[in-house]
Every structure is written in C-alpha cells, then in structure tokens.
Design a protein around this motif. Structure first.
Motif, mmCIF file in Angstrom:
data_model
loop_
_atom_site.group_PDB
_atom_site.id
_atom_site.type_symbol
_atom_site.label_atom_id
_atom_site.label_comp_id
_atom_site.label_asym_id
_atom_site.label_seq_id
_atom_site.Cartn_x
_atom_site.Cartn_y
_atom_site.Cartn_z
ATOM 1 N N UNK A 489 1.242 -0.981 -0.412
ATOM 2 C CA UNK A 489 0.120 -0.146 0.128
ATOM 3 C C UNK A 489 1.274 1.378 0.337
ATOM 4 N N UNK A 490 0.722 1.238 1.297
ATOM 5 C CA UNK A 490 2.602 2.438 1.393
ATOM 6 C C UNK A 490 3.550 2.982 0.341
ATOM 7 N N UNK A 491 4.631 1.585 -0.283
ATOM 8 C CA UNK A 491 5.415 1.714 -1.350
ATOM 9 C C UNK A 491 5.656 2.145 -2.139
ATOM 10 N N UNK A 492 4.229 1.501 -3.195
ATOM 11 C CA UNK A 492 4.101 1.719 -4.279
ATOM 12 C C UNK A 492 3.109 2.853 -4.410
ATOM 13 N N UNK A 493 2.334 3.805 -3.577
ATOM 14 C CA UNK A 493 1.205 4.769 -3.796
ATOM 15 C C UNK A 493 2.372 6.031 -3.176
ATOM 16 N N UNK A 494 3.514 6.254 -2.234
ATOM 17 C CA UNK A 494 4.555 7.406 -1.559
ATOM 18 C C UNK A 494 5.417 6.867 -2.156
ATOM 19 N N UNK A 495 6.231 6.356 -1.915
ATOM 20 C CA UNK A 495 7.898 5.814 -1.370
ATOM 21 C C UNK A 495 7.732 5.840 -3.563
ATOM 22 N N UNK A 496 7.822 4.751 -3.760
ATOM 23 C CA UNK A 496 8.302 4.436 -5.273
ATOM 24 C C UNK A 496 7.442 5.228 -6.204
ATOM 25 N N UNK A 497 6.357 6.320 -5.917
ATOM 26 C CA UNK A 497 5.818 7.115 -6.908
ATOM 27 C C UNK A 497 6.299 8.591 -6.444
ATOM 28 N N UNK A 498 7.345 8.648 -5.517
ATOM 29 C CA UNK A 498 7.653 9.744 -5.644
ATOM 30 C C UNK A 498 9.056 10.221 -6.436
ATOM 31 N N UNK A 499 9.897 8.684 -6.217
ATOM 32 C CA UNK A 499 11.317 8.476 -6.725
ATOM 33 C C UNK A 499 10.713 7.878 -8.551
ATOM 34 N N UNK A 500 9.713 7.688 -8.723
ATOM 35 C CA UNK A 500 9.936 7.759 -9.777
ATOM 36 C C UNK A 500 9.205 8.847 -10.796
ATOM 37 N N UNK A 501 8.260 9.206 -10.174
ATOM 38 C CA UNK A 501 8.569 10.992 -10.546
ATOM 39 C C UNK A 501 9.622 12.314 -10.823
ATOM 40 N N UNK A 502 10.369 11.594 -9.372
ATOM 41 C CA UNK A 502 11.195 13.078 -9.493
ATOM 42 C C UNK A 502 12.387 12.708 -10.172
ATOM 43 N N UNK A 503 12.711 11.432 -9.895
ATOM 44 C CA UNK A 503 14.163 10.868 -11.391
ATOM 45 C C UNK A 503 13.769 11.262 -12.541
ATOM 46 N N UNK A 504 12.342 11.055 -12.967
ATOM 47 C CA UNK A 504 11.851 10.619 -14.892
ATOM 48 C C UNK A 504 12.235 12.461 -14.420
ATOM 49 N N UNK A 505 11.350 13.019 -13.699
ATOM 50 C CA UNK A 505 11.223 14.452 -14.507
ATOM 51 C C UNK A 505 12.848 15.083 -14.799
ATOM 52 N N UNK A 506 13.673 14.156 -14.601
ATOM 53 C CA UNK A 506 14.503 14.375 -14.971
ATOM 54 C C UNK A 506 16.173 13.789 -15.999
ATOM 55 N N UNK A 507 14.889 12.823 -16.481
ATOM 56 C CA UNK A 507 15.036 11.676 -17.344
ATOM 57 C C UNK A 507 17.009 10.417 -16.374
ATOM 58 N N UNK A 508 16.640 10.765 -15.610
ATOM 59 C CA UNK A 508 17.457 9.648 -14.275
ATOM 60 C C UNK A 508 16.911 8.206 -14.306
ATOM 61 N N UNK A 509 17.397 7.360 -13.787
ATOM 62 C CA UNK A 509 16.676 5.998 -14.326
ATOM 63 C C UNK A 509 17.287 5.979 -12.716
ATOM 64 N N UNK A 510 16.276 5.128 -11.675
ATOM 65 C CA UNK A 510 16.893 5.563 -10.159
ATOM 66 C C UNK A 510 16.672 4.093 -10.560
ATOM 67 N N UNK A 511 17.083 3.041 -9.549
ATOM 68 C CA UNK A 511 17.510 1.316 -9.301
ATOM 69 C C UNK A 511 17.670 1.079 -7.736
ATOM 70 N N UNK A 512 16.204 0.366 -7.321
ATOM 71 C CA UNK A 512 16.511 0.553 -6.509
ATOM 72 C C UNK A 512 16.597 -1.303 -5.549
ATOM 73 N N UNK A 513 17.509 -1.617 -5.576
ATOM 74 C CA UNK A 513 18.241 -2.834 -5.118
ATOM 75 C C UNK A 513 18.042 -3.805 -4.192
#
Length: 632
Positions: A489-513
C-alpha cells in the motif's frame, strides 16, 4: 527507463490515429529523451519514449519479435536478461540486439504469461499478439514502474506510464473520483486502488491484464505476492551470511549499464549499505551524490561525507536552501495526481544533482519496509504484545479513555508524546496501525468536509482498504501485517511514486537493489526477533552491515529528507494558507467547509496548533486541480 503509451479497441478493431499515440508519448518525453516510436495496426496502437541505458545504439521500440508475431513497448530493466537470453537461445530463440527488450518478447513467446516470474527487475510493459489480437499488460512485483489505464467512450482502452499520457487523449473524462479526496487527505497520496480521476485505474503491483477483442474488460490477475506466513529456521550467523549474499547479488545485478552509473548517498543505513557493496563489486570509484541543507537541524551531509571518504567514492555534494516553496506548481505538474510527501522536493533536488554526471543512480529505498526499519514498526511490535496480554473488551475502554484525556503535545520531547500510542492501544491491531500511518484522522477530515461532500462520500472511509488488506494478509503477527501493508500500500503509493516521478522528471533512471524480490521474500520470513530487537528495527540488516559501516551510521536516529513546511505556512506561505478556504480552486469544488479551512489556517499561523502537513496537503490538492484543469 522509458515511457510507454497505447490504445486498444476492445469491441471492434477500429483504426488508431498514429498522431494520437504520438501526442500521448510527447506528454512523456521527460521519461525518454533519447528516442521515440509509434506503431499501429487495426484496433491497436503502441508508443514509446526511450531513455537509453542498455544496448544504447540498438533496441528501438516498439519492438517486433523475430517472427513478427508480437510487438512490445517496455519501461524498466530486466536484471537477469543475459541469463534468460542464454536459456532461450538454447531453446532455439534468435536474437538480433544486445538488450533486455527482445528477451521479454522471446520469453513471452516461450512461456506466455508464465514468463513473469522469470523476470527479475522493474517493469511495466505491453505486448500485442497479432495472431490472437490480444494485448497483455504487466507490472513488476513491487510496483517500481507505474502503469495507468482507462476505458474510453469509443470502446477503447488507453494506457500510459503516467496520468499525463492519458490526459493527452481528448476522450478522457477529467472528472474527479470523490472517494479519492478522502483517500488523499488520509494518506497524503492517492493509493493504487484508486485514481484522482473517475474511470482511470492503476494496474496494481504484481498484476497483469489480458485484453481480447470482443470480450469485456477483465479484472487484473495477481501473479506475485509476498507471504509473511512462514518463518525461516537457522542460526543468526547463517541467516546473516545468506542476507549478505542476497544483498551483494541485488547490488551487482543493478550495476549493469552502458551509461554512467552512480548512487544516492544520504549517510543513512540503507544508502550507505548500497554504496559499500557497490564499492566492493566495482573497479572504479563509485560516483555518489548528496544534498545538504543550510539549516543545521536538517542537514545530514556530514554523515554522507563520512561514508564517501570511507569508500573513496567520487562524491559530489551540494547545499541547498530548504525554502523551495516557489516550486509548488512544478511539483503539482510532475506528479499529476495530488501528492503531499514534502520530501519530494529534496528528492527531486538530489536527482537533479545526480543527472549532471550519471544516467542511472542506485538508491537505498525499500529496506525500511522489508526489514521493519520505521519507528512505527517498533511501536506496532510492542503494542501487539500488550494487545495479546489484554483482551479488547478491557483494553478498548481503558486506553481509549486515557488517549482521550492525554494532551496532544507536539511540542514535547518524543517520549512524552503518548496520545497517539494510547489511542492506538485502544484499537484492534489493524485499526491502530492505520491510525499510526495516517496523516489526517477521520474525525478531523469529517470536520473539514461540506455536507454535500459528506453525502457524496457516504459510508466510505479511506482507512477501510488498508485495514482489510492487513486482516487478509498472509501473515502471523501484527508486525507481519504492518510490513505487508507497507509493501503493498504505502510503498507503491508513496515512496516509489515519489522516486519514479522525481527521477524521471530529469530523465534519470533510479534503481532500488534493496527491493530485489528475493531479498523481500527472505526478509518476510525472518523471525520477528531478527527484524525488531531491543527497540531497534532492521536488526539483522544492521548486524550484517557492521563489517562495512561504523556504529554511528548504523545506530543513529533515523532522519530522512525534511522540508520545513510548518515554518513556511507561518512565514512566506501564510497568505497562501489564508486563501485556501475562500478563493482557491479547492474552495470552488464545494467539497470543503470554507470556515473550517480558514480556522485551520489561522490556528496554524498563530502557533496554537501545528497543521503544517494538512495545509501542505490542501495546497497540493488545490494546485493539482488547477494544473490539470480538473472538474469536481
């Protein structure tokens, strides 16, 4: 990393205008500045924006299979694609590129939907089968990569990586789902079971969707879940060795790239662990970056610098002012849906810094959810012990009464802020956890709503989906259920949404090992005492990393990115707070009691109460409504 979009006609194979697909993809250009492609056939159209990471010169999309039967658009990375390619080649598959996209096509042709468990990585993709005329959509296990879809009035289904891709389609209705407002105020984001727009859906993490001409729109099918129902046995030393092996495997697999690669480094346990293992696995110094703040109480840059020196990284740090309140409209546009996690601002700033030198950055996200690293996990673990000792019939009245009379002391030292804990102890485990992670409790939300909105909302409460998720979780304990809810619930809705949108806004790929599914499954089966021990979360993870990291990194209090929103609304944004109740786009919706909103603003500005987070939520909702031109 990329952006994908498409249109599929369920009823009849009507022609799809390539320009319409192109416009949807243009709205996602930030996700893929290195290339674009559109493919159409009767009844279907697929589009792609590419950020080149692997096989930079090859692997254009949309991509056809070697026999021309299937077409693919894909967003993400498959980390075991080389092993899969060799296995598939042994079965007779032929490959013409060096990337992972062609491996997905071959895996689909070999195993069909059963290919999904074989894919290790983050992904959202669509495959069209020209012979069967079916469209298959899939999303990765944890929901690292997003996928929105919506039925349209012409009988088609449109899909895109972000809501703004769907908004580029002229037939998409811009009508707000009223229940999403209660969801958003409760959590600070719109969870994946809903969208801000009525009729728009998010493919849930670990789910797929198979569309057929002439058939109704089906429900998504779950292809992966995490279970907390079993417990691993073995000596702590053996489990520690297994954990280290899995972490090394997860980090090294995510270091494969044909472009510059680095890491975010906050100086916390998780990012420091990732950097330590990157330094161990690589030959060259790890490129790291961090941001600090010019306010001492918010700055962690000294810890990041300590780790950078310890592992001789190529470190870049930048000090920024936390006063980025002028960027509210930029954030609203970035996220489409209202999103009130204020740490999105510094996350975006560190993504900007990383993108100056690298195209891929590894992060430490996921460890708190997997290994019980939040304070709320420690509290949940302790509270459930007391819940088991006292029956609800005794506990509810006792702690409910104590919580009611205990003062709300936001100003007091943390050990004295017991009101929320007392209230939670009076509730069942699931209800208590929902209260612990919520932002605006049900009573306060109800006091802000207008009579018309209360009638529209009816009996729905935003906490219900989370509580039901926890009650039906494959789990043994309250801690298990709390972590399961965080992961689903929390991870896809908040944390991963935050990282995806902010990284993609600058065309950066973020990876979460640390979100490698093998790590997640391992952590879910650990005995509770290896997750929480002596009031310390992430116990086994921290013990494992003692060979790499000093105690002042491993055991210092968790901080994270902090944005001084409460101070903003008593200073430069005070006038903005005063307008929310009367002259904003939010006021014109009729959802809220303007007098109540004005009271919240004045109580905060005067210092009588701390409503900073609530005001930030209302402001982001207001700006999202304005930016997207949404109708109530």
């Amino acid at each position: 990393m990329c952006g994908i979009a498409g249109i599929y006609h369920l009823a009849t194979p009507k022609p799809v205008d390539p320009l319409r697909i192109e416009r949807m993809c243009d709205a996602l250009a930030h996700r893929g500045p290195d290339g674009a492609g559109v493919w159409t056939a009767p009844g279907v159209g697929l589009g792609h924006r590419r950020l080149s990471i692997i096989d930079v010169a090859g692997s254009p999309q949309p991509m056809a299979s070697s026999d021309g039967r299937t077409m693919l658009v894909f967003n993400g990375e498959i980390y075991n694609y080389r092993e899969l390619r060799e296995e598939l080649r042994g079965d007779g598959a032929q490959f013409h590129t060096d990337g992972d996209s062609e491996v997905i096509l071959a895996a689909w042709q070999r195993w069909g939907q059963d290919c999904l468990p074989r894919l290790h990585g983050m992904f959202a993709f669509a495959i069209f089968d020209l012979a069967e005329r079916t469209l298959f959509l899939a999303r990765d296990r944890l929901g690292v990569k997003p996928l929105f879809y919506a039925p349209l009035s012409d009988g088609s289904i449109a899909f895109a990586s972000e809501l703004k891709g769907l908004l580029a389609h002229p037939l998409l209705r811009r009508e707000v789902d009223p229940l999403a407002i209660d969801d958003y105020l409760a959590w600070g984001y719109v969870p994946d079971h809903r969208s801000i727009l009525a009729g728009v859906r998010k493919l849930p993490a670990g789910h797929s969707l198979l569309l057929r001409h002439g058939a109704p729109l089906p429900a998504p099918l779950q292809w992966w879940d995490v279970s907390f129902a079993e417990r691993r046995r073995g000596k702590p030393a053996d489990l520690e060795a297994e954990l280290l092996h899995l972490m090394r495997q997860a980090v090294s697999s995510r270091m494969v790239a044909d472009v510059p690669l680095g890491a975010f480094l906050s100086g916390g346990v998780d990012s420091s662990s990732v950097v330590a293992l990157m330094a161990e696995a690589g030959r060259d110094p790890v490129k790291t970056c961090s941001i600090g703040f010019d306010v001492a109480g918010l700055d962690e840059s000294a810890y990041a610098g300590q780790i950078a020196r310890r592992f001789a990284t190529d470190h870049r740090a930048r000090t920024v002012s936390p006063d980025d309140f002028a960027l509210v409209d930029t954030l609203a546009t970035m996220f489409d849906e209202p999103f009130a996690d204020a740490s999105a601002l510094p996350t975006w700033r560190v993504c900007q810094l990383a993108r100056e030198t690298v195209t891929v950055a590894l992060s430490g996200d996921g460890a708190d959810e997997a290994f019980a690293g939040y304070r709320r996990h420690v509290f949940q673990h302790g509270e459930d012990r007391l819940r088991r000792a006292l029956p609800q019939a005794l506990r509810g009245p006792l702690f409910g009464a104590l919580g009611a009379v205990y003062p709300k002391a936001d100003w007091a030292p943390r050990p004295l802020r017991a009101k929320a804990t007392l209230q939670a102890l009076g509730l069942p485990s699931e209800d208590g956890y929902a209260s612990a992670i919520g932002i605006v409790p049900p009573e306060l939300r109800a006091s802000l709503y207008s009579p018309d909105y209360l009638a529209l909302r009816g009996d729905y409460r935003a906490e219900e989906p989370l509580i039901n998720l926890m009650r039906n979780a494959p789990a043994r304990s309250g801690l298990d259920r709390a972590q399961y809810a965080d992961l689903k619930f929390w991870l896809p809705g908040d944390i991963l949404t935050k990282v995806d949108r902010t990284s993609m806004a600058v065309s950066l790929e973020a990876r979460e090992p640390l979100l490698d599914h093998r790590l997640i499954e391992f952590a879910a089966n650990l005995p509770e005492g290896l997750r929480v021990r002596w009031g310390e979360g992430k116990w086994l993870l921290k013990k494992t990393m003692q060979r790499y990291l000093p105690d002042e990194i491993l055991y210092r209090p968790k901080q994270g990115f902090v944005t001084p929103i409460s101070q903003w609304f008593r200073g430069p944004l005070a006038d903005v707070a005063r307008t929310i109740g009367n002259s904003s786009a939010l006021a014109r919706t009729g959802w809220f009691n303007s007098q109540a909103l004005n009271g919240v603003a004045e109580a905060h500005i005067s210092g009588r109460s701390d409503h900073g987070r609530l005001l930030w939520q209302l402001l982001m909702l207001d700006r999202s409504m304005s930016t997207l031109g949404l109708n109530a």
